[in-house]
Design an enzyme around this catalytic site. Sequence first.
Site, PDB file in Angstrom:
ATOM      1  N   THR A 215      51.394   6.374  48.144  1.00 41.46           N
ATOM      2  CA  THR A 215      52.960   6.535  48.364  1.00 41.46           C
ATOM      3  C   THR A 215      53.030   8.315  48.489  1.00 41.46           C
ATOM      4  O   THR A 215      52.312   9.052  48.132  1.00 41.46           O
ATOM      5  CB  THR A 215      53.551   6.190  47.072  1.00 41.46           C
ATOM      6  N   ARG A 243      57.985  -8.804  47.483  1.00 44.01           N
ATOM      7  CA  ARG A 243      57.895  -7.909  46.318  1.00 44.01           C
ATOM      8  C   ARG A 243      58.418  -6.358  46.650  1.00 44.01           C
ATOM      9  O   ARG A 243      58.084  -5.723  47.780  1.00 44.01           O
ATOM     10  CB  ARG A 243      56.394  -7.768  45.922  1.00 44.01           C
ATOM     11  N   VAL A 244      59.280  -5.670  45.536  1.00 44.38           N
ATOM     12  CA  VAL A 244      59.825  -4.459  45.847  1.00 44.38           C
ATOM     13  C   VAL A 244      59.051  -3.518  44.685  1.00 44.38           C
ATOM     14  O   VAL A 244      59.487  -4.048  43.534  1.00 44.38           O
ATOM     15  CB  VAL A 244      61.301  -4.402  46.121  1.00 44.38           C
ATOM     16  N   GLY A 269      54.401   0.361  40.559  1.00 47.17           N
ATOM     17  CA  GLY A 269      55.802   0.286  40.472  1.00 47.17           C
ATOM     18  C   GLY A 269      56.416  -0.636  39.518  1.00 47.17           C
ATOM     19  O   GLY A 269      57.490   0.010  38.730  1.00 47.17           O
TER      20      GLY A 269
END
Length: 349
Positions: A215, A243-244, A269
Site C-alpha cells: 500500500t 472486502r474493503v 486492514g
Amino acid sequence: MKRIFLFTLLIHFNKTFCQSLQTPKLQEKFVLVVHGGAGTLLKSQMTPEKEKAYTDALDEALMAGYEILKAGGTALDAVEACVKILEDNPLFNAGKGAVFTNDGRNELDASIMDGKSRKAGSVAGVSRIKNPVTAARAVMEKSRHVMLIGGGAESFARLQGLEMVDPSYFYTESRWKSLQKIKAQDSAALQLDHSDTSGKSSVQVSNIENEKHGTVGAVALDRHGNLAAATSTGGMTNKRFGRVGDSPVIGAGTYADNNTAAISCTGWGEYFIRLVLAKTVCDMMEYGKMSLKKAADIMIKQKLPALGGDGGLIAVDKHGNIAMPFCTEGMYRGYILHTGKKVIKIYKD
Ligand code: ASP
C-alpha cells in the site's frame, strides 16, 4: 502631468503595501513523509536492483512533493502528487500493480484528508479509475459525501472528468502469479486442517504470511502550517466478497487534523479498522497529551500485535515531528525536510 504621475505612483505604492499586509508570511518549515507498504520485507529476499527500484520510486515521490511544498504549495497537493506517482508505479500495491481479488480482478481503495478543514474523501472497490487518490480528493472537494464505492464512485469520477482506464490496465504478471500461488496454498491448507491453535484458519495464516502488502501513503506539513494525509491500495491478495480494508476508512487508515497530526497506515486492514488506529493516535495526543512518537508506538507496537494484526504507519505532527513505526520485518518509507535532508529506508533501523 506631473500630478497625474505622482498620483499613479501613490496608488501603486498603496496597493503593493496593502497586498504585502494581506499575504500571510509562509513558515520556513515543511515536512513530507511517504510509505510504500509494510510487510515481510527481508534483506535476504531482496536483490540490489530491486532495492534500488523501490528506493528510486520513493525518492521520485518525495522530490515531487518537496518541490510543491518548497514553492509554498499545499500539503494536500503534495500528498496527492506523491501518492499518484506511487499509484502509477507497478512496484506498489496501489493503482497499476494492485493485487488481485479471489476472482482475478483489481479493486482499489483510496482516501485523502485535509487537516485544516478536516474534510475528507474516499473511494472503495473501484476498478476503472486510473488514480483513485485523485478520485478521493474529488469526493472531498466536489461532492457532499465522504465515501463513494464501486460503480457509483466510477460514475462520479467520470463526471468529474478524471482519467478512466480499462480494468486490464491494472494487471501485472507478478501480482497475478501471487494470486495463483496463494490460491494453491489455500486449497492445500484446506485439505489438511481448518484451524490452528491460535484460532486463525490455516487459510488466513497462509494468506497473510505470503502477502507482501505494498500500500502507499503520504503525509505532509506545509509552509502554511497545514497537515494532510493520503493512502491508496489494492487491498489484500485473494480478497473476496467486496472486502474493503482500512485505507479508504477515514479514522482507520487515514487521518489528518491540524491540532494533532497527519497519519497514513499500512498493514492488515481489519485490525486497523477495529482499532480506529489513525484517529486513536490523534486522540491520544489531543486528550492524553502524548507525543506523536509515544502514541504511534503504543498503537503499532503494542495494541496492533496484541490483537493479532501487523503493519505500520507514517505520521507528521503540527510541529513537524515525524513517526514511522511498524511491527513487521520492514516498511518502505522515507521523509524529506525543508532543509533538503532526505532519508529512505526499507528494513528495521
Ligand atoms: N491496509 C491495506 C488493506 O488492508 C493493505 C496494506 O496496507 O498492505 O487493505
